[in-house]
Write an enzyme that holds these catalytic residues in place. Sequence first.
Site, PDB file in Angstrom:
ATOM      1  N   CYS A   2       0.809  -1.119  -0.037  1.00 60.91           N
ATOM      2  CA  CYS A   2      -0.097  -0.037  -0.044  1.00 60.91           C
ATOM      3  C   CYS A   2       0.858   1.250  -0.104  1.00 60.91           C
ATOM      4  O   CYS A   2       2.191   1.153   0.227  1.00 60.91           O
ATOM      5  CB  CYS A   2      -0.954   0.156   1.180  1.00 60.91           C
ATOM      6  N   ARG A  27       1.369   2.296  -6.015  1.00 55.09           N
ATOM      7  CA  ARG A  27       1.298   1.141  -5.042  1.00 55.09           C
ATOM      8  C   ARG A  27       0.252   0.285  -4.773  1.00 55.09           C
ATOM      9  O   ARG A  27       0.259  -0.829  -4.347  1.00 55.09           O
ATOM     10  CB  ARG A  27       1.966   1.732  -3.743  1.00 55.09           C
ATOM     11  N   TRP A  75      -3.598  -1.652  -1.209  1.00 53.45           N
ATOM     12  CA  TRP A  75      -3.587  -3.038  -2.474  1.00 53.45           C
ATOM     13  C   TRP A  75      -3.793  -3.989  -1.326  1.00 53.45           C
ATOM     14  O   TRP A  75      -3.288  -4.447  -0.216  1.00 53.45           O
ATOM     15  CB  TRP A  75      -2.065  -3.107  -2.677  1.00 53.45           C
ATOM     16  N   ASN A 101       0.743  -0.772   5.908  1.00 48.42           N
ATOM     17  CA  ASN A 101       0.933  -1.593   4.748  1.00 48.42           C
ATOM     18  C   ASN A 101       1.722  -2.923   5.472  1.00 48.42           C
ATOM     19  O   ASN A 101       2.494  -2.672   6.300  1.00 48.42           O
ATOM     20  CB  ASN A 101       1.984  -0.856   4.293  1.00 48.42           C
ATOM     21  N   GLY A 102       1.442  -4.056   4.890  1.00 57.31           N
ATOM     22  CA  GLY A 102       1.947  -5.359   5.234  1.00 57.31           C
ATOM     23  C   GLY A 102       1.227  -6.211   5.968  1.00 57.31           C
ATOM     24  O   GLY A 102      -0.170  -6.175   5.594  1.00 57.31           O
ATOM     25  N   GLU A 484      10.324 -19.659 -19.769  1.00 56.68           N
ATOM     26  CA  GLU A 484      10.080 -18.147 -19.366  1.00 56.68           C
ATOM     27  C   GLU A 484      11.057 -17.072 -19.589  1.00 56.68           C
ATOM     28  O   GLU A 484      10.764 -15.919 -20.195  1.00 56.68           O
ATOM     29  CB  GLU A 484       9.712 -18.171 -17.465  1.00 56.68           C
ATOM     30  N   LYS A 488      10.441 -13.803 -22.004  1.00 59.77           N
ATOM     31  CA  LYS A 488      10.683 -12.457 -21.435  1.00 59.77           C
ATOM     32  C   LYS A 488      11.229 -11.687 -22.662  1.00 59.77           C
ATOM     33  O   LYS A 488      11.041 -10.528 -22.913  1.00 59.77           O
ATOM     34  CB  LYS A 488      11.523 -12.355 -20.325  1.00 59.77           C
ATOM     35  N   GLU A 491       8.947 -10.777 -25.398  1.00 62.46           N
ATOM     36  CA  GLU A 491       8.079  -9.754 -25.176  1.00 62.46           C
ATOM     37  C   GLU A 491       8.801  -8.502 -25.105  1.00 62.46           C
ATOM     38  O   GLU A 491       8.140  -7.660 -25.464  1.00 62.46           O
ATOM     39  CB  GLU A 491       7.518 -10.007 -23.673  1.00 62.46           C
ATOM     40  N   HIS A 507      16.316 -34.130 -30.486  1.00 54.97           N
ATOM     41  CA  HIS A 507      15.129 -34.733 -31.295  1.00 54.97           C
ATOM     42  C   HIS A 507      14.671 -33.612 -32.506  1.00 54.97           C
ATOM     43  O   HIS A 507      13.714 -33.799 -33.109  1.00 54.97           O
ATOM     44  CB  HIS A 507      13.944 -35.086 -30.384  1.00 54.97           C
ATOM     45  N   LYS A 609      -1.414  -5.530 -20.198  1.00 56.68           N
ATOM     46  CA  LYS A 609      -1.050  -6.250 -18.920  1.00 56.68           C
ATOM     47  C   LYS A 609      -2.051  -7.394 -18.381  1.00 56.68           C
ATOM     48  O   LYS A 609      -1.687  -8.360 -17.891  1.00 56.68           O
ATOM     49  CB  LYS A 609      -0.990  -5.217 -17.824  1.00 56.68           C
TER      50      LYS A 609
HETATM   51  O1  M6R Z   1      -2.661 -12.138 -15.250  1.00 51.99           O
HETATM   52  P1  M6R Z   1      -2.502 -13.399 -15.847  1.00 51.99           P
HETATM   53  O2  M6R Z   1      -1.291 -14.188 -14.842  1.00 51.99           O
HETATM   54  O3  M6R Z   1      -3.468 -14.273 -15.903  1.00 51.99           O
HETATM   55  O4  M6R Z   1      -1.481 -13.297 -17.040  1.00 51.99           O
HETATM   56  C1  M6R Z   1      -1.415 -14.274 -18.059  1.00 51.99           C
HETATM   57  C2  M6R Z   1      -0.322 -13.870 -19.130  1.00 51.99           C
HETATM   58  O5  M6R Z   1      -1.089 -13.127 -19.914  1.00 51.99           O
HETATM   59  C3  M6R Z   1       0.965 -13.072 -18.662  1.00 51.99           C
HETATM   60  O6  M6R Z   1       1.526 -14.009 -17.920  1.00 51.99           O
HETATM   61  C4  M6R Z   1       1.710 -12.721 -19.839  1.00 51.99           C
HETATM   62  O7  M6R Z   1       2.338 -14.058 -20.466  1.00 51.99           O
HETATM   63  C5  M6R Z   1       2.700 -11.677 -19.288  1.00 51.99           C
HETATM   64  N1  M6R Z   1       2.982 -10.664 -20.292  1.00 51.99           N
HETATM   65  C6  M6R Z   1       4.114 -12.652 -19.230  1.00 51.99           C
HETATM   66  O8  M6R Z   1       5.090 -11.521 -18.853  1.00 51.99           O
END
Ligand code: M6R
Length: 614
Positions: A2, A27, A75, A101-102, A484, A488, A491, A507, A609
């Site tokens: 928060c 935040r 939050w 906060n916490g 992952e 990254k 993206e 393979h 997002k």
């Molecule tokens: O909010 P969510 O965890 O459900 O989102 C899932 C994906 O859209 C999310 O992880 C996306 O792949 C990110 N941009 C990864 O960095």
Amino acid sequence: MCGIVGYVGMRSAQDVVIEGLRRLEYRGYDSAGIALVDHGTIASDKKSGKLANLEKAIEESPLPASTIGIGHTRWATHGAPTDRNAHPHLGREQRLALVHNGIIENFAEIRAELEAESHELLSETDTEVAAHLIERELDKGVDLTVAMQAACRQMEGAFTLVAVDSQDPDRVVAARRNSPLVVGLGEGENFLGSDVAAFIEHTREALELGQDQVVTITRDGVAVSTFDGEPAEGTRYHVDWDLSAAEKDGHDWFMRKEIFEQPRAVADSLLGRRDASGRLQLDEVRLSDEDLREIDKVIVIACGTSFYAGMVAKYAIEHWCRVPVEVELASEFRYRDPILTQRTLVVAISQSGETADTLQAIRHARSQGSKVLAICNTNGSTIPRESDAVIYTHAGPEIGVASTKGFLTQLVACYLLGLYFAQVKGTRFGDEINQIMDQLEEMPAHIDTVLSHADEVYAMAKEYLGTPSVLFLGRHAGYPVALEGALKLKELAYIHAEGFAAGELKHGPIALVDNGLPIWCIVPPRGRDQLHEKMVSGIQEVRARGARTICLAEEGDTAIEPYADVLIRLPKVPVLLQPLVATVPLQLFACELATLMGHDVDMPRNLAKSVTVE
Ligand code: M6R
């Protein structure tokens, strides 16, 4: 995570507090509230939703003029994001107002004690419990500083608390344990904030507090003490960031800030999970032990990064609980007519709690009679609301589109679920579970160690600027890490990147290997199962074909040295927990490479997002 503001001085406290909250809204924005001291009473208002809702309420029903006050932007952790759960919270006699906060880990015990003394608690929050506790100390005739010290000695967990006493119009008192708080030093006025963004337009002189300290600000001074009332000192410093850097804690991107917040986020996600006897307690798992014992299959559904957390969950849950686990992309799940029964537990992982694919998948699972448990970061979002149970990850708001601390805390929640399930089913002894919990609690320090080598990763990003393609290899729990790492990079840097299970190389994918191709290799810890040796062989194979190998390997692993063009050391941790440390250099690499390429790291092209369409 928060945002907190406190002020005492000669200006309108309402203006200073609201402006500070605006700066801290990144935040959290589940609710906002303010409390002012007004001639022996507390005047306060609070509203769920964004700060604008509070501002509108104050406009319609103005608060009295005051030069001392506190504010909060929330939050949500304990309790839904409602008006009632919004801060500030008042004590029983409404003499004290408190923002927090916490997480106060022993709040249930304190709440029971207060209720036994006929305290009526109106919200579901741990904060209100703290407000009653501090006011109970004030009733003993001490001042707010002493009352705060006494209350802090009774609380466990991580907290920043900021309070005002209606009977004392000259002081704001705050305390911190494992949660941020800074003091802004003015002339004839002083400030408190979760970070310097709260007061940077008024002063650039700040005081950083130490652990377990109480600070009292008045118009003319600042006094720091320990929880035991001994005099103490903070560390004074000058802030030379601009406002936008202040919000990002001095970093260039929210994403980078969130990467560096991971030790804290992982620690928060572990808070309050064990009771006094050491048994795991997951308050938010509203499934009975009988229900859990009946489960004969787990299906994890998620998208993107959350899906990779689900892959790690499979390794952990199957190993600890001996229950079969399937991992499904949420977008594919309901279209293949999955076999779901009342004995199937569906685990939906979502940082945002709003991903449409995941939401539709859980609706389908529930319509077939299966129970759904959500692992989610966003309190009150749709996915946990529509689930039978939830484990919140407590990462705080994740603003960068690329998930970082969201992922690491999802991993923690998956481990917690696996261990809890093992405890209920009796597939692991209590001391084994405790040993793994102890190892998990060491992870924030290990992540810190990895972060302290960020410069080495940045130097490498510079070296690979211009590379058209990067591969990532992993085995076991390192395989989702490889995926992952590749995601990254796609993206953020918009370049070809792919993750492979190292055993699959021969393979087909090994045909991609060419002179100079950078390949990140997540080397499993050395153990009894030959995983490490097999990975080393795979690395030799790609190197023999001209690849440049960037190896992530644990301290003391000398076998990897001859085959690593670049060697980044990881702390020694068990293989199942290795994703918590191995992911971090990959996040740093993608963030830095994208920065060097001139991309907008926080808002990469074509992405959102939260993906609320199927
Ligand atoms: O909010 P969510 O965890 O459900 O989102 C899932 C994906 O859209 C999310 O992880 C996306 O792949 C990110 N941009 C990864 O960095």
